[in-house]
Design a protein around this motif. Structure first.
Motif, mmCIF file in Angstrom:
data_model
loop_
_atom_site.group_PDB
_atom_site.id
_atom_site.type_symbol
_atom_site.label_atom_id
_atom_site.label_comp_id
_atom_site.label_asym_id
_atom_site.label_seq_id
_atom_site.Cartn_x
_atom_site.Cartn_y
_atom_site.Cartn_z
ATOM 1 N N ALA A 12 0.838 -1.207 0.000
ATOM 2 C CA ALA A 12 0.000 0.000 0.000
ATOM 3 C C ALA A 12 0.867 1.250 0.000
ATOM 4 C CB ALA A 12 -0.924 -0.009 1.217
ATOM 5 N N GLU A 40 -11.671 5.461 -11.623
ATOM 6 C CA GLU A 40 -10.631 4.432 -11.422
ATOM 7 C C GLU A 40 -9.618 4.879 -10.368
ATOM 8 O OE1 GLU A 40 -9.307 4.085 -15.435
ATOM 9 O OE2 GLU A 40 -10.605 2.370 -15.863
ATOM 10 N N LEU A 43 -11.330 4.420 -6.972
ATOM 11 C CA LEU A 43 -11.383 3.001 -6.600
ATOM 12 C C LEU A 43 -9.996 2.463 -6.241
ATOM 13 C CD1 LEU A 43 -13.972 1.654 -9.187
ATOM 14 C CD2 LEU A 43 -14.322 2.138 -6.768
ATOM 15 N N THR A 44 -8.992 2.895 -6.967
ATOM 16 C CA THR A 44 -7.616 2.473 -6.650
ATOM 17 C C THR A 44 -7.214 2.990 -5.262
ATOM 18 O OG1 THR A 44 -7.050 2.540 -8.999
ATOM 19 C CG2 THR A 44 -5.223 2.528 -7.439
ATOM 20 N N ALA A 46 -9.287 3.679 -2.802
ATOM 21 C CA ALA A 46 -10.072 2.946 -1.802
ATOM 22 C C ALA A 46 -9.485 1.556 -1.559
ATOM 23 C CB ALA A 46 -11.529 2.840 -2.249
ATOM 24 N N VAL A 47 -9.083 0.881 -2.648
ATOM 25 C CA VAL A 47 -8.476 -0.445 -2.504
ATOM 26 C C VAL A 47 -7.151 -0.338 -1.757
ATOM 27 C CG1 VAL A 47 -7.415 -2.353 -3.784
ATOM 28 C CG2 VAL A 47 -9.636 -1.466 -4.484
ATOM 29 N N THR A 48 -6.371 0.685 -2.095
ATOM 30 C CA THR A 48 -5.081 0.877 -1.410
ATOM 31 C C THR A 48 -5.290 1.141 0.076
ATOM 32 O OG1 THR A 48 -4.132 1.781 -3.437
ATOM 33 C CG2 THR A 48 -2.967 2.253 -1.395
ATOM 34 N N GLY A 50 -7.861 0.155 1.843
ATOM 35 C CA GLY A 50 -8.317 -1.114 2.426
ATOM 36 C C GLY A 50 -7.166 -2.069 2.681
ATOM 37 N N VAL A 51 -6.248 -2.148 1.710
ATOM 38 C CA VAL A 51 -5.069 -3.025 1.892
ATOM 39 C C VAL A 51 -4.214 -2.519 3.047
ATOM 40 C CG1 VAL A 51 -2.909 -3.770 0.796
ATOM 41 C CG2 VAL A 51 -5.049 -3.866 -0.480
#
Length: 136
Positions: A12, A40, A43-44, A46-48, A50-51
């Motif tokens: 991350a 995008e 979302l990237t 948010a995923v980062t 979350g990780v």
């Protein structure tokens, strides 16, 4: 668990570093060129995030589990030490009692200890049987 959490946190952090260091919206990762849209990018991110949070929670969970394991081990060692100390105290008390029991007997008796035991028997028979066999 802690190691996996550290790997996730580092991934991350690397993603955040790549995004923060590029001046425009074109990103090059491992030779691939990306030009994400606003959705995008969101979302990237948010995923980062979350990780990153998953990695931090895994590190915290692993640390708690290790702390509990160390605490249980420490308690088990303390209980074992208590049992050993209790047994050593009991041993000292018994030795003292044995010494106290032997001391008065040794000072009051004038008969040596070997002479006191008149009921000793040989395994094969009594001493009188042995004398009669040798005399015969």
């Amino acid at each position: 668990m802690i190691v996996l959490g550290l790997i996730l946190v580092l991934l991350a952090a690397a993603a955040i570093y790549v995004i923060a260091m590029e001046p425009d919206t074109t990103y090059t990762v491992f030779g691939y060129v990306f030009q994400p849209s606003h959705l995008e990018m969101f979302l990237t991110g948010a995923v980062t995030a979350g990780v990153l949070l998953l990695g931090i929670s895994m590190i915290a969970s692993g640390s708690r589990r290790s702390a509990v394991r160390r605490r249980k081990l420490r308690e088990a060692r303390a209980q074992a030490n208590d049992r050993v100390a209790k047994l050593e105290d009991e041993k000292r008390q018994l030795e003292r009692k044995l010494h106290e029991d032997d001391s008065p007997a040794a000072t009051t008796d004038t008969v040596p200890r070997q002479a006191r035991h008149t009921d000793d028997h040989l395994v094969a028979g009594s001493p009188t049987d042995e004398r009669s066999r040798h005399n015969a």
